[in-house]
Structures are given as structure tokens and as C-alpha cells.
Motif scaffolding. Sequence first.
Motif, PDB file in Angstrom:
ATOM      1  N   CYS A   1       0.820  -1.210   0.000  1.00 45.25           N
ATOM      2  CA  CYS A   1       0.000   0.000   0.000  1.00 45.25           C
ATOM      3  C   CYS A   1       0.854   1.260   0.000  1.00 45.25           C
ATOM      4  N   LEU A   2       1.989   1.217   0.721  1.00 48.45           N
ATOM      5  CA  LEU A   2       2.864   2.385   0.729  1.00 48.45           C
ATOM      6  C   LEU A   2       3.488   2.617  -0.648  1.00 48.45           C
ATOM      7  N   HIS A   3       3.744   1.536  -1.392  1.00 46.18           N
ATOM      8  CA  HIS A   3       4.218   1.693  -2.772  1.00 46.18           C
ATOM      9  C   HIS A   3       3.192   2.447  -3.601  1.00 46.18           C
ATOM     10  N   ALA A   4       1.909   2.057  -3.451  1.00 45.96           N
ATOM     11  CA  ALA A   4       0.857   2.729  -4.210  1.00 45.96           C
ATOM     12  C   ALA A   4       0.724   4.191  -3.805  1.00 45.96           C
ATOM     13  N   LEU A   5       0.898   4.488  -2.509  1.00 51.64           N
ATOM     14  CA  LEU A   5       0.828   5.882  -2.061  1.00 51.64           C
ATOM     15  C   LEU A   5       2.015   6.697  -2.574  1.00 51.64           C
ATOM     16  N   GLN A   6       3.162   6.066  -2.660  1.00 50.28           N
ATOM     17  CA  GLN A   6       4.341   6.791  -3.143  1.00 50.28           C
ATOM     18  C   GLN A   6       4.185   7.205  -4.600  1.00 50.28           C
ATOM     19  N   LEU A   7       3.490   6.382  -5.386  1.00 53.28           N
ATOM     20  CA  LEU A   7       3.275   6.733  -6.782  1.00 53.28           C
ATOM     21  C   LEU A   7       2.393   7.975  -6.930  1.00 53.28           C
ATOM     22  N   CYS A   8       1.577   8.245  -5.918  1.00 48.75           N
ATOM     23  CA  CYS A   8       0.726   9.446  -5.967  1.00 48.75           C
ATOM     24  C   CYS A   8       1.450  10.701  -5.503  1.00 48.75           C
ATOM     25  N   GLU A   9       2.642  10.549  -4.924  1.00 52.55           N
ATOM     26  CA  GLU A   9       3.406  11.698  -4.446  1.00 52.55           C
ATOM     27  C   GLU A   9       4.174  12.329  -5.611  1.00 52.55           C
ATOM     28  N   GLU A  10       4.288  13.657  -5.552  1.00 54.09           N
ATOM     29  CA  GLU A  10       5.087  14.346  -6.571  1.00 54.09           C
ATOM     30  C   GLU A  10       6.576  14.154  -6.334  1.00 54.09           C
ATOM     31  N   ARG A  11       6.955  14.013  -5.076  1.00 52.37           N
ATOM     32  CA  ARG A  11       8.366  13.835  -4.719  1.00 52.37           C
ATOM     33  C   ARG A  11       8.535  12.454  -4.089  1.00 52.37           C
ATOM     34  N   PRO A  12       9.349  11.592  -4.700  1.00 51.25           N
ATOM     35  CA  PRO A  12       9.441  10.217  -4.200  1.00 51.25           C
ATOM     36  C   PRO A  12      10.258  10.073  -2.921  1.00 51.25           C
ATOM     37  N   TRP A  13      10.925  11.136  -2.471  1.00 49.65           N
ATOM     38  CA  TRP A  13      11.749  11.009  -1.274  1.00 49.65           C
ATOM     39  C   TRP A  13      10.954  11.209   0.018  1.00 49.65           C
ATOM     40  N   ARG A  14       9.646  11.329  -0.082  1.00 54.30           N
ATOM     41  CA  ARG A  14       8.822  11.453   1.112  1.00 54.30           C
ATOM     42  C   ARG A  14       7.467  10.812   0.827  1.00 54.30           C
ATOM     43  N   ILE A  15       6.745  10.505   1.918  1.00 57.51           N
ATOM     44  CA  ILE A  15       5.414   9.911   1.794  1.00 57.51           C
ATOM     45  C   ILE A  15       4.561  10.438   2.933  1.00 57.51           C
ATOM     46  N   SER A  16       3.319  10.728   2.638  1.00 55.66           N
ATOM     47  CA  SER A  16       2.394  11.274   3.633  1.00 55.66           C
ATOM     48  C   SER A  16       1.579  10.147   4.251  1.00 55.66           C
ATOM     49  N   CYS A  17       1.450  10.185   5.557  1.00 56.20           N
ATOM     50  CA  CYS A  17       0.657   9.181   6.262  1.00 56.20           C
ATOM     51  C   CYS A  17      -0.821   9.390   5.909  1.00 56.20           C
ATOM     52  N   PRO A  18      -1.555   8.349   5.534  1.00 56.48           N
ATOM     53  CA  PRO A  18      -2.979   8.527   5.196  1.00 56.48           C
ATOM     54  C   PRO A  18      -3.866   8.800   6.406  1.00 56.48           C
ATOM     55  N   VAL A  19      -3.337   8.681   7.618  1.00 55.79           N
ATOM     56  CA  VAL A  19      -4.132   8.908   8.832  1.00 55.79           C
ATOM     57  C   VAL A  19      -3.918  10.326   9.353  1.00 55.79           C
ATOM     58  N   CYS A  20      -2.654  10.679   9.599  1.00 55.92           N
ATOM     59  CA  CYS A  20      -2.361  11.990  10.203  1.00 55.92           C
ATOM     60  C   CYS A  20      -1.696  12.955   9.231  1.00 55.92           C
ATOM     61  N   ARG A  21      -1.400  12.539   7.990  1.00 55.90           N
ATOM     62  CA  ARG A  21      -0.787  13.373   6.957  1.00 55.90           C
ATOM     63  C   ARG A  21       0.638  13.798   7.299  1.00 55.90           C
ATOM     64  N   HIS A  22       1.260  13.139   8.265  1.00 62.68           N
ATOM     65  CA  HIS A  22       2.657  13.445   8.576  1.00 62.68           C
ATOM     66  C   HIS A  22       3.541  12.893   7.456  1.00 62.68           C
ATOM     67  N   ARG A  23       4.511  13.699   7.058  1.00 65.57           N
ATOM     68  CA  ARG A  23       5.376  13.310   5.957  1.00 65.57           C
ATOM     69  C   ARG A  23       6.630  12.630   6.491  1.00 65.57           C
ATOM     70  N   THR A  24       6.860  11.438   5.981  1.00 70.72           N
ATOM     71  CA  THR A  24       8.028  10.643   6.373  1.00 70.72           C
ATOM     72  C   THR A  24       8.983  10.566   5.199  1.00 70.72           C
ATOM     73  N   SER A  25      10.263  10.842   5.441  1.00 69.98           N
ATOM     74  CA  SER A  25      11.263  10.732   4.376  1.00 69.98           C
ATOM     75  C   SER A  25      11.563   9.260   4.104  1.00 69.98           C
ATOM     76  N   VAL A  26      11.659   8.949   2.815  1.00 76.87           N
ATOM     77  CA  VAL A  26      11.902   7.579   2.366  1.00 76.87           C
ATOM     78  C   VAL A  26      13.389   7.427   2.068  1.00 76.87           C
ATOM     79  N   PRO A  27      14.095   6.531   2.767  1.00 76.05           N
ATOM     80  CA  PRO A  27      15.533   6.368   2.498  1.00 76.05           C
ATOM     81  C   PRO A  27      15.781   5.856   1.078  1.00 76.05           C
ATOM     82  N   GLU A  28      16.599   6.611   0.349  1.00 76.45           N
ATOM     83  CA  GLU A  28      16.981   6.259  -1.020  1.00 76.45           C
ATOM     84  C   GLU A  28      15.769   6.082  -1.922  1.00 76.45           C
ATOM     85  N   TYR A  29      14.653   6.756  -1.577  1.00 79.48           N
ATOM     86  CA  TYR A  29      13.438   6.756  -2.397  1.00 79.48           C
ATOM     87  C   TYR A  29      12.803   5.375  -2.529  1.00 79.48           C
TER      88      TYR A  29
END
Length: 244
Positions: free
Chosen positions: A51-79
Motif C-alpha cells: 500500500c505504501l508503494h501505491a501511495l508513493q506513486l501518488c506523491e510528486e516527490r518520491p523522497w517522502r510519503i504522507s501518512c494517510p491517517v495523520c498526513r505526517h510526511r516521512t522521508s523515504v531512504p533512497e526513495y
Amino acid sequence: MADNGSEPPALPTPKAFPYEEYECKICYNYFDLDRRAPKILECLHTFCEECLHALQLCEERPWRISCPVCRHRTSVPEYRIQNLPNNTKVTEDFPLYIDSDPVPQDALPPHPPPMHPALVALRREEDASILASTTTVSTATTLSQDSVSRYESCRNCRRLALTTGCVCVIFSLLSMLVLLFMGLIFVHSHGGPPSPAGPLCLSIASILAMVSAMVTWLLYWLKDRPEHETGRSSASTNASRRNA
């Protein structure tokens, strides 16, 4: 019981589902140790890797991902989502909760989600840089081998020239001595008319002396100079090739 004035007993509260912490809150499938690995975000919410892979595809920047619950942005190591840490509390209980509650799960797609377009472009740039560095190393190796072979061929040519020059000098000196001796004999011959062979022999002997002197000078020049000139010529050749 109503006539006696007593209240009816309260109904038992249904217990919460005991395995809800072991399922993803997006797809509601159990976690596993493969494509549905429990990945924990910086906000301490856990979701499966698929599911996180699918959410990352919706992000404009692949080095971060937004939590679907609290919208906190987490940096993704090496994208890459697989580089996020696993929820060890869930992984330690695997596969006990799966064995105790074998509910059929949704089938995963045969192939994992594609990479983010920005990550694809970045990987292409990395491959291009690696290919360029490999080509540079191979070109430098080829140039070094070519320069070594050219240097060896120049040394062989120099040795051949020195040997040929020495033979010519020795032959010229011997011929000069013979012609000089014969010319003196013809010039100082008595009891006969002067022969034109004497001056001719002396002229040829003088020419051979000049030739031997010039060849000897060329041999000394060739013996002392090529070591420096060869290095300069090879360096200039390599520089011109690199510039090209």
C-alpha cells in the motif's frame, strides 16, 4: 424481574478483534514478511509495503510519503519503500497470528507496483554515469596499452637504426682506408703516365669520410635524444586523443 424492581443485567460487551493490530488499515490484509511487510512511519502508524508503494506513486516527490491517517510526511531512504523500518512488534509475532486465524486474504498482483517516474529517471542517470565511468576507464586502459606498444615499437626502430648506422660507419671507414691507400699508390706511381684513378679514389675516400662523420653524429644524436622525445610525443598523442 421488572415487578421486583430489579434492573436487567447488562449485555456483555463484544471484545475487539484480537488481530486488528496485525492488519494494514488501508487494504485490511494481514501483514507478512514479503510484499506486505509492516512498515512503520515516523508518526508510528504502520501500513503494508504494498500500500505504501501505491501511495508513493501518488506523491510528486518520491523522497517522502504522507501518512494517510495523520498526513505526517516521512522521508523515504533512497526513495525506496523497502528501506523503511519494519514494525518489529508485528514481525516477532509472525506467523502465530496467521496460523491461529486463517482468514483468506486478498491475492496480490503478480507483479509489484512500478517505480516512481522520478526514481526511474534517477536510476537512468546513475546507470549513465556508471557506463560513462566504465567507458573512461576502458579508454584510459586502451590508451595506456597503445602508448606502451608505440613506445616499444619506437625503441625497436631506434635499435634497428643504431645497428644499421654502425654497420654503415664501419663499412665507410674500411672503404675509405682502402680507397685512400689505392689513390696514394696511383698518384705516386713511377715509370708510367699519371692515372686518373688516383684522384678519383682520393675523392671517393674523402666523400666516404664525410659520410661516416655525418652518420656518426646522427648516431650520437639518436642515442641521446629518443628517451625524452618519445615520452613527449606519446604524452602529446594521449592529450590530443583525450581532447578529441
